[in-house]
Design a protein around this motif. Sequence first.
Motif, PDB file in Angstrom:
ATOM      1  N   GLU A 199       0.828  -1.205   0.000  1.00 31.22           N
ATOM      2  CA  GLU A 199       0.000   0.000   0.000  1.00 31.22           C
ATOM      3  C   GLU A 199       0.864   1.258   0.000  1.00 31.22           C
ATOM      4  O   GLU A 199       0.567   2.219  -0.717  1.00 31.22           O
ATOM      5  N   GLU A 200       1.938   1.249   0.797  1.00 32.12           N
ATOM      6  CA  GLU A 200       2.834   2.403   0.840  1.00 32.12           C
ATOM      7  C   GLU A 200       3.555   2.590  -0.491  1.00 32.12           C
ATOM      8  O   GLU A 200       3.708   3.714  -0.975  1.00 32.12           O
ATOM      9  N   SER A 201       3.986   1.488  -1.103  1.00 34.02           N
ATOM     10  CA  SER A 201       4.640   1.574  -2.410  1.00 34.02           C
ATOM     11  C   SER A 201       3.687   2.104  -3.465  1.00 34.02           C
ATOM     12  O   SER A 201       4.070   2.911  -4.325  1.00 34.02           O
ATOM     13  N   GLU A 202       2.460   1.657  -3.415  1.00 33.13           N
ATOM     14  CA  GLU A 202       1.456   2.085  -4.393  1.00 33.13           C
ATOM     15  C   GLU A 202       1.193   3.584  -4.285  1.00 33.13           C
ATOM     16  O   GLU A 202       1.021   4.277  -5.298  1.00 33.13           O
ATOM     17  N   LYS A 203       1.184   4.115  -3.076  1.00 32.69           N
ATOM     18  CA  LYS A 203       0.927   5.535  -2.873  1.00 32.69           C
ATOM     19  C   LYS A 203       2.013   6.406  -3.490  1.00 32.69           C
ATOM     20  O   LYS A 203       1.759   7.558  -3.852  1.00 32.69           O
ATOM     21  N   LYS A 204       3.217   5.864  -3.603  1.00 31.37           N
ATOM     22  CA  LYS A 204       4.342   6.633  -4.119  1.00 31.37           C
ATOM     23  C   LYS A 204       4.335   6.743  -5.639  1.00 31.37           C
ATOM     24  O   LYS A 204       5.044   7.578  -6.202  1.00 31.37           O
ATOM     25  N   LEU A 205       3.562   5.891  -6.304  1.00 34.94           N
ATOM     26  CA  LEU A 205       3.520   5.922  -7.763  1.00 34.94           C
ATOM     27  C   LEU A 205       2.609   7.049  -8.242  1.00 34.94           C
ATOM     28  O   LEU A 205       1.477   7.171  -7.789  1.00 34.94           O
ATOM     29  N   PRO A 206       3.081   7.881  -9.175  1.00 37.21           N
ATOM     30  CA  PRO A 206       2.221   8.950  -9.704  1.00 37.21           C
ATOM     31  C   PRO A 206       1.106   8.365 -10.557  1.00 37.21           C
ATOM     32  O   PRO A 206       1.291   7.342 -11.216  1.00 37.21           O
ATOM     33  N   LYS A 207      -0.032   8.991 -10.535  1.00 34.96           N
ATOM     34  CA  LYS A 207      -1.179   8.505 -11.301  1.00 34.96           C
ATOM     35  C   LYS A 207      -1.709   9.635 -12.193  1.00 34.96           C
ATOM     36  O   LYS A 207      -2.822  10.115 -12.014  1.00 34.96           O
ATOM     37  N   LEU A 208      -0.880  10.072 -13.132  1.00 38.00           N
ATOM     38  CA  LEU A 208      -1.287  11.153 -14.020  1.00 38.00           C
ATOM     39  C   LEU A 208      -2.157  10.596 -15.153  1.00 38.00           C
ATOM     40  O   LEU A 208      -1.819   9.586 -15.765  1.00 38.00           O
ATOM     41  N   SER A 209      -3.233  11.264 -15.425  1.00 39.79           N
ATOM     42  CA  SER A 209      -4.153  10.831 -16.474  1.00 39.79           C
ATOM     43  C   SER A 209      -3.755  11.427 -17.820  1.00 39.79           C
ATOM     44  O   SER A 209      -3.415  12.615 -17.914  1.00 39.79           O
ATOM     45  N   LEU A 210      -3.788  10.592 -18.840  1.00 41.90           N
ATOM     46  CA  LEU A 210      -3.555  11.075 -20.194  1.00 41.90           C
ATOM     47  C   LEU A 210      -4.785  11.809 -20.700  1.00 41.90           C
ATOM     48  O   LEU A 210      -5.911  11.542 -20.280  1.00 41.90           O
ATOM     49  N   SER A 211      -4.568  12.720 -21.637  1.00 42.74           N
ATOM     50  CA  SER A 211      -5.687  13.363 -22.321  1.00 42.74           C
ATOM     51  C   SER A 211      -5.942  12.641 -23.642  1.00 42.74           C
ATOM     52  O   SER A 211      -5.160  11.773 -24.055  1.00 42.74           O
ATOM     53  N   ILE A 221       4.004   1.813 -16.678  1.00 41.49           N
ATOM     54  CA  ILE A 221       2.825   2.561 -17.121  1.00 41.49           C
ATOM     55  C   ILE A 221       2.823   3.947 -16.500  1.00 41.49           C
ATOM     56  O   ILE A 221       2.633   4.965 -17.185  1.00 41.49           O
ATOM     57  N   GLU A 222       3.041   3.999 -15.191  1.00 39.13           N
ATOM     58  CA  GLU A 222       3.011   5.290 -14.496  1.00 39.13           C
ATOM     59  C   GLU A 222       4.116   6.218 -14.984  1.00 39.13           C
ATOM     60  O   GLU A 222       3.892   7.421 -15.178  1.00 39.13           O
ATOM     61  N   ALA A 223       5.317   5.662 -15.212  1.00 42.09           N
ATOM     62  CA  ALA A 223       6.437   6.486 -15.681  1.00 42.09           C
ATOM     63  C   ALA A 223       6.180   7.013 -17.089  1.00 42.09           C
ATOM     64  O   ALA A 223       6.456   8.187 -17.390  1.00 42.09           O
ATOM     65  N   VAL A 224       5.646   6.162 -17.961  1.00 46.98           N
ATOM     66  CA  VAL A 224       5.378   6.572 -19.345  1.00 46.98           C
ATOM     67  C   VAL A 224       4.296   7.652 -19.385  1.00 46.98           C
ATOM     68  O   VAL A 224       4.442   8.676 -20.071  1.00 46.98           O
ATOM     69  N   HIS A 225       3.222   7.457 -18.645  1.00 47.20           N
ATOM     70  CA  HIS A 225       2.141   8.444 -18.648  1.00 47.20           C
ATOM     71  C   HIS A 225       2.612   9.777 -18.070  1.00 47.20           C
ATOM     72  O   HIS A 225       2.295  10.850 -18.606  1.00 47.20           O
ATOM     73  N   GLU A 226       3.348   9.715 -16.974  1.00 49.09           N
ATOM     74  CA  GLU A 226       3.868  10.945 -16.376  1.00 49.09           C
ATOM     75  C   GLU A 226       4.771  11.677 -17.364  1.00 49.09           C
ATOM     76  O   GLU A 226       4.677  12.907 -17.523  1.00 49.09           O
ATOM     77  N   PHE A 227       5.645  10.934 -18.034  1.00 46.09           N
ATOM     78  CA  PHE A 227       6.565  11.547 -18.989  1.00 46.09           C
ATOM     79  C   PHE A 227       5.798  12.206 -20.138  1.00 46.09           C
ATOM     80  O   PHE A 227       6.120  13.332 -20.543  1.00 46.09           O
ATOM     81  N   CYS A 228       4.812  11.514 -20.662  1.00 45.34           N
ATOM     82  CA  CYS A 228       4.021  12.065 -21.770  1.00 45.34           C
ATOM     83  C   CYS A 228       3.319  13.359 -21.364  1.00 45.34           C
ATOM     84  O   CYS A 228       3.316  14.345 -22.115  1.00 45.34           O
ATOM     85  N   VAL A 229       2.730  13.368 -20.183  1.00 46.44           N
ATOM     86  CA  VAL A 229       1.996  14.544 -19.714  1.00 46.44           C
ATOM     87  C   VAL A 229       2.945  15.716 -19.464  1.00 46.44           C
ATOM     88  O   VAL A 229       2.675  16.852 -19.869  1.00 46.44           O
TER      89      VAL A 229
END
Length: 236
Positions: A41-53, A202-210
Motif C-alpha cells: 500500500e505504501e509503495s502504491e501511494k508513491k507511484l504517480p497517477k497522471l491521467s492522459l488526455s 505505465i506510471e512512468a510513461v504516462h507521467e513523462f508524456c503529460v
Amino acid sequence: MEEVRHFIKKVLKVSPLYSAYLGVADHFWPKFRQHRRRQREESEKKLPKLSLSQDHIEHCELVLDRAALLAKLPNSGVVAEIGVAKGEFSSQILHKTNPESLHLIDIWDSERYHHLYGAVRSRFDEEIEDGTVEISQRFSTEAADHFPDDYFDWVYIDTDHAYETTRDELQAYAPKIKAGGIIAGHDYTLGNWKKAYRYGVIEAVHEFCVRHNWKLAYLTAEVKENRSFAIKRMGE
C-alpha cells in the motif's frame, strides 16, 4: 496457508516438529501478511497517477506483438536496445529492421545476468567486427551521457521495470532522439504476479508524456508475454 500446512505434513512426516511449526506459523503468518500488505500500500501511494488526455492517445495504433511493433519502427536507423540480457530481442531488431547501427546497453552485473555479457559478444561477433553492433556495459542512464543529442532514430527500453528507473531512462534518452523518432519499451503492464513484483512502467510513461508533451504511438496486445509501448513527441 493450508497449502503450506499440507506440504510440511507431507514432507516432514514428523509430528512434533509439524505441530511446533504450525504453532509458530499460526502466530506469525497473519502478522506477516499484514506487514506485506502495508508495504504494498505504501509503495502504491508513491507511484504517480497522471491521467492522459485524448491528445496523448490520438492515432495510437494497437499492434499484435513486438514483432509487429518492429515492423512499424524505422528501418536502417541508429538504434539502441537498453537492457539486453541474452540478446534474443537484439537479434530480432537486427533481422527485422536492418539498423545502420545497433547499440546494446546493459550492465550485466547481477547474479542472474553477469555471465551473459560474454555470450552476447559471441552471439554478435560478426556484427561487432563490421561495426553494426556496439556494446556498452554501463548502467542505462550513465550510458546516455555518451551519446550526442538527436542521435537515435529509436530506442527500446527493457531494464528493471521500476517506476524510478523508467522515469530516469525516459528523461535521459529523450534528448538523444531525433525529430520524428521514438522511445519504445517493454513491460507496459502492472507487474509480474507470479513474483508479486509491482512494475512502474505505465506510471512512468504516462507521467513523462503529460509533463514533456509526448504521446502514445503504438501499444502491443500480447497475452503470453508483457506488452510493449512506443511514444513520440506531440506534433510529429
